[in-house]
Design an enzyme around this catalytic site. Structure first.
Site, PDB file in Angstrom:
ATOM      1  N   ILE A  80       4.357   1.206  -7.610  1.00 31.58           N
ATOM      2  CA  ILE A  80       3.201   1.100  -6.711  1.00 31.58           C
ATOM      3  C   ILE A  80       3.252  -0.286  -6.093  1.00 31.58           C
ATOM      4  O   ILE A  80       3.340  -1.289  -6.814  1.00 31.58           O
ATOM      5  CB  ILE A  80       1.853   1.261  -7.445  1.00 31.58           C
ATOM      6  CG1 ILE A  80       1.706   2.657  -8.039  1.00 31.58           C
ATOM      7  CG2 ILE A  80       0.692   0.990  -6.470  1.00 31.58           C
ATOM      8  CD1 ILE A  80       0.396   2.850  -8.822  1.00 31.58           C
ATOM      9  N   GLU A  81       3.248  -0.333  -4.774  1.00 26.96           N
ATOM     10  CA  GLU A  81       2.999  -1.593  -4.056  1.00 26.96           C
ATOM     11  C   GLU A  81       1.506  -1.601  -3.772  1.00 26.96           C
ATOM     12  O   GLU A  81       1.048  -1.009  -2.789  1.00 26.96           O
ATOM     13  CB  GLU A  81       3.791  -1.621  -2.752  1.00 26.96           C
ATOM     14  CG  GLU A  81       5.268  -1.848  -2.938  1.00 26.96           C
ATOM     15  CD  GLU A  81       5.706  -3.211  -2.418  1.00 26.96           C
ATOM     16  OE1 GLU A  81       4.847  -3.939  -1.873  1.00 26.96           O
ATOM     17  OE2 GLU A  81       6.892  -3.537  -2.585  1.00 26.96           O
ATOM     18  N   PHE A  82       0.743  -2.254  -4.668  1.00 24.31           N
ATOM     19  CA  PHE A  82      -0.714  -2.147  -4.537  1.00 24.31           C
ATOM     20  C   PHE A  82      -1.247  -3.062  -3.438  1.00 24.31           C
ATOM     21  O   PHE A  82      -0.695  -4.115  -3.154  1.00 24.31           O
ATOM     22  CB  PHE A  82      -1.409  -2.420  -5.882  1.00 24.31           C
ATOM     23  CG  PHE A  82      -1.112  -3.758  -6.508  1.00 24.31           C
ATOM     24  CD1 PHE A  82      -1.760  -4.901  -6.078  1.00 24.31           C
ATOM     25  CD2 PHE A  82      -0.181  -3.865  -7.539  1.00 24.31           C
ATOM     26  CE1 PHE A  82      -1.507  -6.134  -6.676  1.00 24.31           C
ATOM     27  CE2 PHE A  82       0.083  -5.101  -8.142  1.00 24.31           C
ATOM     28  CZ  PHE A  82      -0.579  -6.225  -7.696  1.00 24.31           C
ATOM     29  N   GLY A  99       0.811  -1.206   0.000  1.00 21.86           N
ATOM     30  CA  GLY A  99       0.000   0.000   0.000  1.00 21.86           C
ATOM     31  C   GLY A  99       0.848   1.261   0.000  1.00 21.86           C
ATOM     32  O   GLY A  99       0.613   2.180   0.793  1.00 21.86           O
ATOM     33  N   VAL A 100       1.840   1.313  -0.889  1.00 18.90           N
ATOM     34  CA  VAL A 100       2.784   2.433  -0.906  1.00 18.90           C
ATOM     35  C   VAL A 100       3.102   2.808  -2.348  1.00 18.90           C
ATOM     36  O   VAL A 100       3.220   1.941  -3.212  1.00 18.90           O
ATOM     37  CB  VAL A 100       4.113   2.045  -0.204  1.00 18.90           C
ATOM     38  CG1 VAL A 100       5.066   3.236  -0.173  1.00 18.90           C
ATOM     39  CG2 VAL A 100       3.877   1.548   1.202  1.00 18.90           C
TER      40      VAL A 100
END
Ligand SMILES: [Zn+2]
Length: 442
Positions: A399-401, A291-292
């Site tokens: 993006i770390e989704f 989330g990042v």
């Protein structure tokens, strides 16, 4: 700025985040379960959600049908399965048949003789300014789906005169056109061997499938971590302080960096795509599940006051990667102030609008604040113009989704149906914001 970094660091340290290499896996471990946050089975087995299934068959019928994401569908539409490898390719074939885009194969074969394919949707002037890749880490499920659906929705909206809506965020047709006019190159999977293996076995497989450095008696020791194999401070044993662990030189480790920079066909293929498209100025590498939103540098904290103190400064080799600094380790990695501002501005637009889309709050930070890395794609693409002034500047984002799936402790990178659908929306908004930002700074 220092305060911002401190706040982001605190946010990352107090949240239960699951970056694509877990803390337990960073030091030679093979532990897939997140030991730092032990899984607690719920009281009723009925309320434990299974991960989203991998599709069987081919929903695009060999390219007769085109993919459709969530950007043009009615509210409440849901995608119920992960794309298999055949579907990734038949979906691209469908887009190539339906729209004026080109499929390009890198002239490099993977260990299992697969090819890495890009879909090129050139801009109004024939140029390509942004490259989006996914799935460099095989187990981070959904990456290929996100980029394929994103491209499909843009192309469909671009032709029909519509805008797109991703959860609580809408973009006008003019904004869609603006992004398409940039010119996009999309690589849904840059690790097809790893993906095929992971989808077939559910083994939470991260690396590629190159067995050359593996121990023949240990099948899990196969593979290289492709996101440690790029030519950016690759030789970490020489270029980083001891014990900072930006990668591993041990074959079998989950972050094994290979036998040389670009030893792997997959990373050479990515470099080939970059070399073939000199107008590129923007790059996205999709990962999960912290989330990042991430940007360079990954080798140490950024600073914008001392150009001599940079990744290229070999006198910092013995102290690189120590964050925060100590009295004897004062190296910080130089970034041009104007570039740092672009990263911070676009990054904050991305996370703000991603939160508007589904309510999921992402952090934004330079990547070293997850952990130091060597040989990563995002650092490599952004460093290319600094090492070779004939090359154009490419801003690199990651993006770390999503969020780690605690319902599936054997592999937290396999999302639930609901999380996968949220990820599709959040990634699409993150990409739109990066690309709209690109139009202002290209
Ligand atoms: Zn990853």
């Amino acid at each position: 700025m220092e305060l911002t970094i401190l706040l982001v660091s605190l946010l990352l340290s107090v949240q239960t985040v699951s970056p694509c290499l877990l803390e337990s896996e960073r030091h030679g471990g093979h532990i897939q379960r997140q030991r730092s946050a032990p899984y607690v089975r719920r009281q009723s087995s009925n309320d434990t959600l299974p991960p989203i299934p991998v599709a069987r068959g081919d929903r695009f019928q060999g390219g007769k049908l085109i993919p459709q994401g969530l950007g043009l569908q009615a509210e409440g539409a849901k995608i119920e399965s992960i794309l298999n490898l055949d579907e990734i390719h038949s979906g691209m074939a469908g887009l190539a048949r339906e729209f004026n885009i080109e499929l390009i194969e890198a002239p490099v074969k993977t260990y299992e003789n697969r090819t890495i394919v890009g879909a090129r949707a050139a801009g109004k002037d024939g140029k390509v300014r942004a490259m989006i890749e996914a799935n460099i880490h095989a187990r981070e499920r959904g990456g290929p789906d996100h980029v394929l659906y994103f491209l499909a929705d843009l192309l469909s909206a671009g032709r029909t005169g519509r805008g797109v809506t991703f959860g609580g965020v809408s973009y006008t047709h003019a904004q869609v056109r603006t992004v398409l006019d940039l010119g996009l190159l999309v690589l849904p999977t840059v690790n097809p061997d790893g993906l095929a293996y992971d989808l077939a076995t559910d083994k939470c497989w991260r690396k590629n499938r190159n067995p050359k450095s593996a121990n023949a008696t240990k099948p899990d020791s196969i593979g290289v971590d492709l996101n440690r194999n790029f030519d950016f401070l690759w030789d970490f044993e020489k270029e980083f302080a001891p014990h900072t662990h930006p990668a591993s030189a041990q074959p079998g480790a989950l972050d094994f960096h290979g036998t040389a920079a670009f030893s792997e066909p997959e990373t050479r293929a990515i470099k080939w795509f970059l070399d073939q498209h000199p107008d590129l100025g923007w790059f996205m590498d999709l990962h999960s599940a912290a989330g990042v939103v991430l940007y360079p540098w990954g080798d140490d904290s950024n600073q914008s006051v001392d150009p001599g103190n940079s990744f290229a400064n070999t006198s910092a080799d013995s102290i690189r990667g120590i964050v925060p600094d100590t009295a004897n380790a004062t190296y910080q990695s130089y970034m041009l102030r104007a570039d740092a501002d672009v990263y911070a501005l676009i990054g904050s637009n991305m996370v703000n609008r991603m939160a508007d889309s589904t309510g999921t709050v992402y952090a934004v930070t330079q990547s070293v604040h997850l952990y130091p890395t060597s040989g990563s794609s995002v650092d490599y693409v952004y460093a290319r113009h600094l090492r070779d002034p004939t090359k154009g500047k490419v801003f690199g984002f990651g993006i770390e989704f999503g969020q780690g799936n605690e319902d599936n402790p054997d592999c937290i990178f396999y999302p639930t149906v609901s999380r996968h659908n949220s990820n599709i929306v959040e990634v699409a908004v993150g990409l739109m914001e990066m690309l709209l930002g690109a139009t202002q700074y290209s």
